[in-house]
Write an enzyme that holds these catalytic residues in place. Structure first.
Site, PDB file in Angstrom:
ATOM      1  N   LYS A 127       0.897  -1.203   0.066  1.00  0.00           N
ATOM      2  CA  LYS A 127       0.182  -0.043   0.000  1.00  0.00           C
ATOM      3  C   LYS A 127       0.690   1.267   0.091  1.00  0.00           C
ATOM      4  O   LYS A 127       0.332   2.442   0.563  1.00  0.00           O
ATOM      5  CB  LYS A 127      -0.930  -0.064   1.230  1.00  0.00           C
ATOM      6  CG  LYS A 127      -1.833  -1.187   1.230  1.00  0.00           C
ATOM      7  CD  LYS A 127      -2.300  -1.851   0.184  1.00  0.00           C
ATOM      8  CE  LYS A 127      -3.172  -0.897  -0.812  1.00  0.00           C
ATOM      9  NZ  LYS A 127      -3.814  -1.645  -1.837  1.00  0.00           N
ATOM     10  N   TRP A 137       1.911   1.695  -8.735  1.00  0.00           N
ATOM     11  CA  TRP A 137       2.127   2.868  -9.367  1.00  0.00           C
ATOM     12  C   TRP A 137       3.679   2.907  -9.806  1.00  0.00           C
ATOM     13  O   TRP A 137       3.958   2.981 -10.994  1.00  0.00           O
ATOM     14  CB  TRP A 137       2.052   4.239  -8.563  1.00  0.00           C
ATOM     15  CG  TRP A 137       2.494   5.553  -9.151  1.00  0.00           C
ATOM     16  CD1 TRP A 137       2.196   5.867 -10.502  1.00  0.00           C
ATOM     17  CD2 TRP A 137       2.925   6.671  -8.610  1.00  0.00           C
ATOM     18  NE1 TRP A 137       2.723   7.120 -10.604  1.00  0.00           N
ATOM     19  CE2 TRP A 137       3.038   7.582  -9.534  1.00  0.00           C
ATOM     20  CE3 TRP A 137       3.140   7.096  -7.172  1.00  0.00           C
ATOM     21  CZ2 TRP A 137       3.467   8.940  -9.409  1.00  0.00           C
ATOM     22  CZ3 TRP A 137       3.606   8.447  -6.811  1.00  0.00           C
ATOM     23  CH2 TRP A 137       3.696   9.354  -7.983  1.00  0.00           C
ATOM     24  N   HIS A 141       7.426  -7.822  -1.981  1.00  0.00           N
ATOM     25  CA  HIS A 141       7.207  -7.341  -0.715  1.00  0.00           C
ATOM     26  C   HIS A 141       8.126  -7.681   0.551  1.00  0.00           C
ATOM     27  O   HIS A 141       7.924  -7.623   1.446  1.00  0.00           O
ATOM     28  CB  HIS A 141       5.577  -7.406  -0.084  1.00  0.00           C
ATOM     29  CG  HIS A 141       4.652  -6.842  -0.820  1.00  0.00           C
ATOM     30  ND1 HIS A 141       4.645  -5.527  -1.194  1.00  0.00           N
ATOM     31  CD2 HIS A 141       3.296  -7.159  -1.015  1.00  0.00           C
ATOM     32  CE1 HIS A 141       3.620  -5.001  -2.038  1.00  0.00           C
ATOM     33  NE2 HIS A 141       2.577  -5.930  -1.943  1.00  0.00           N
ATOM     34  N   ARG A 165      -7.605   3.607  -5.048  1.00  0.00           N
ATOM     35  CA  ARG A 165      -8.725   4.096  -4.265  1.00  0.00           C
ATOM     36  C   ARG A 165      -8.679   5.800  -4.271  1.00  0.00           C
ATOM     37  O   ARG A 165      -9.491   6.226  -4.912  1.00  0.00           O
ATOM     38  CB  ARG A 165      -8.319   3.811  -2.577  1.00  0.00           C
ATOM     39  CG  ARG A 165      -9.583   4.152  -1.867  1.00  0.00           C
ATOM     40  CD  ARG A 165      -8.982   3.527  -0.421  1.00  0.00           C
ATOM     41  NE  ARG A 165      -7.847   4.515   0.208  1.00  0.00           N
ATOM     42  CZ  ARG A 165      -8.083   5.372   0.799  1.00  0.00           C
ATOM     43  NH1 ARG A 165      -9.316   5.964   1.177  1.00  0.00           N
ATOM     44  NH2 ARG A 165      -6.981   6.056   1.445  1.00  0.00           N
TER      45      ARG A 165
HETATM   46  P1  A3P Z   1      -4.704   4.795  -1.532  1.00  0.00           P
HETATM   47  O1  A3P Z   1      -5.380   3.749  -0.832  1.00  0.00           O
HETATM   48  O2  A3P Z   1      -4.259   6.036  -0.302  1.00  0.00           O
HETATM   49  O3  A3P Z   1      -5.618   5.715  -2.454  1.00  0.00           O
HETATM   50  P2  A3P Z   1      -0.096  -0.412  -3.642  1.00  0.00           P
HETATM   51  O4  A3P Z   1      -0.177  -0.228  -5.124  1.00  0.00           O
HETATM   52  O5  A3P Z   1       1.319  -0.481  -2.910  1.00  0.00           O
HETATM   53  O6  A3P Z   1      -1.177  -1.420  -3.148  1.00  0.00           O
HETATM   54  O7  A3P Z   1      -0.697   1.000  -3.205  1.00  0.00           O
HETATM   55  C1  A3P Z   1      -2.046   1.488  -3.228  1.00  0.00           C
HETATM   56  C2  A3P Z   1      -2.021   2.906  -2.910  1.00  0.00           C
HETATM   57  O8  A3P Z   1      -1.371   3.684  -4.298  1.00  0.00           O
HETATM   58  C3  A3P Z   1      -3.380   3.300  -3.117  1.00  0.00           C
HETATM   59  O9  A3P Z   1      -3.226   4.584  -2.165  1.00  0.00           O
HETATM   60  C4  A3P Z   1      -3.703   3.790  -4.308  1.00  0.00           C
HETATM   61  O10 A3P Z   1      -5.017   4.692  -4.697  1.00  0.00           O
HETATM   62  C5  A3P Z   1      -2.520   4.331  -4.924  1.00  0.00           C
HETATM   63  N1  A3P Z   1      -2.055   4.273  -6.459  1.00  0.00           N
HETATM   64  C6  A3P Z   1      -2.757   3.524  -7.203  1.00  0.00           C
HETATM   65  N2  A3P Z   1      -2.305   3.824  -8.461  1.00  0.00           N
HETATM   66  C7  A3P Z   1      -1.615   5.091  -8.515  1.00  0.00           C
HETATM   67  C8  A3P Z   1      -0.972   5.916  -9.158  1.00  0.00           C
HETATM   68  N3  A3P Z   1      -1.108   5.651 -10.261  1.00  0.00           N
HETATM   69  N4  A3P Z   1      -0.451   7.083  -8.741  1.00  0.00           N
HETATM   70  C9  A3P Z   1      -0.592   7.267  -7.612  1.00  0.00           C
HETATM   71  N5  A3P Z   1      -1.187   6.718  -6.432  1.00  0.00           N
HETATM   72  C10 A3P Z   1      -1.401   5.312  -6.787  1.00  0.00           C
END
Ligand code: A3P
Length: 320
Positions: free
Chosen positions: A65, A70, A130, A286
């Site tokens: 998370k 990204w 991870h 999200r």
């Molecule tokens: P939030 O829950 O705060 O919105 P992971 O990919 O490690 O699971 O992390 C998920 C987090 O990255 C989520 O944060 C998600 O919305 C955010 N996220 C996903 N795609 C993204 C992007 N292209 N740019 C920035 N944040 C992104």
């Protein structure tokens, strides 16, 4: 009848400290000082025993998370820009990032090994994990693979984790209800999936200080502030710097736009698709904002986390 391997893994689980969580899949086992979820522990051990990367491969590492999807999208787009062509970097194309969630574009080491589906694309020098730094398969360190790590403010990481966990599907029977306060306390104590979060971050931070040529340490917040700079930094680190022509063409900005939260979260595959057959891709998209913790944590909770962050990271020069 258990195979030898199965019996060995069973006996490892029998002797490891265990924390019961809401389903069997997410029971946590303390292995090499970290809490690994039941569903991936086997994959972690398999990776340590069997994984043999090429020295040219790059490990994309993160605590869950913190922006893993990204970072995967950015690294994939940078690494494959010539293979798929710059013109495919549009929402309406059939670029892999338009047809698949980023997690499916890059092999996910312990997860794919746990499910027996690790499928290496010989043309793609990337894999994701991870696994904490000190538990990474020795082969990754010994072969000299580069490592890219993304981390994020603990408060936003926890809030993002909470929202993901309550939506995560599970094959096991539900044993506990979720309690935000309890999950918060567990996260702070270090008893979270792949936790302690604090030590996860510190392992990669220290490795990056010792060898910045090999370990690139990134912060989600910095990347949000100046994405274009970090895209160029990533490309250099991956030994695929942008040429003058590519910069003149605005390619880094094109990749930035393509991988932006706004674009990726709006793609059909990420709105309505699933991966590993059961996980809704939308779980990974999200809000994508810095500071969303303000809508979820009390002042006391925020102070508690900031205090732990200062205590754990302050002396090492790491701040959020
Ligand atoms: P939030 O829950 O705060 O919105 P992971 O990919 O490690 O699971 O992390 C998920 C987090 O990255 C989520 O944060 C998600 O919305 C955010 N996220 C996903 N795609 C993204 C992007 N292209 N740019 C920035 N944040 C992104």
């Amino acid at each position: 009848i258990h195979t030898q391997e199965e019996s060995k893994k069973k006996s490892i689980k029998d002797i490891l400290p265990k924390e019961e969580r809401w389903t069997n899949d997410f029971d946590l086992y303390r292995y090499q000082d970290f809490w690994f979820p039941n569903c991936f522990l086997e994959g972690v051990i398999l990776a340590q025993e069997q994984f043999k990367p090429q020295p040219t491969e790059i490990a994309i590492c993160s605590y869950p998370k913190t922006g893993s999807a990204w970072l995967k999208a950015l690294c994939f787009a940078i690494s494959t820009r010539n293979r798929f062509g710059h013109d495919l970097l549009t929402t309406k194309s059939n670029h892999p990032l338009v047809t698949k969630v980023p997690h499916e574009c890059i092999p996910f080491l312990e997860v794919d090994l746990a499910y027996g589906i690790y499928n290496k694309d010989p043309q793609l020098p990337l894999f994701a994990t991870h696994i904490p730094y000190d538990s990474l398969p020795k082969s990754i360190i010994e072969s000299g693979c580069k490592v890219i790590y993304i981390c994020r403010d603990p408060k936003d990481t926890f809030v993002s984790l909470w929202h993901a966990l309550i939506k995560f599907p599970s094959t096991g029977e539900r044993k506990q209800q979720f309690c935000f306060k309890k999950e918060f306390e567990r996260f702070c104590e270090g008893k979270s999936i792949y936790g302690p979060f604090w030590n996860h971050v510190l392992g990669f931070w220290k490795a990056s200080l010792e060898n910045s040529e090999r370990v690139l340490f990134l912060k989600y917040e910095d990347m949000k502030k100046d994405t274009s700079f970090y895209i160029k930094r990533l490309a250099e680190f991956m030994n695929q710097p942008f040429s003058k022509e590519e910069e003149d063409e605005g390619l880094p900005e094109k990749i930035m736009e393509f991988c932006s939260f706004g674009n990726m979260s709006g793609l059909e595959v990420n709105k309505a698709g699933k991966h590993y057959s059961v996980i809704d891709n939308s779980i990974y998209f999200r809000k994508g904002e810095v500071g969303d913790w303000k809508s979820h944590l009390t002042k006391e909770m925020a102070e508690t986390m900031d205090g732990i962050a200062e205590e754990k990271f302050g002396t090492c020069g790491l701040r959020f």
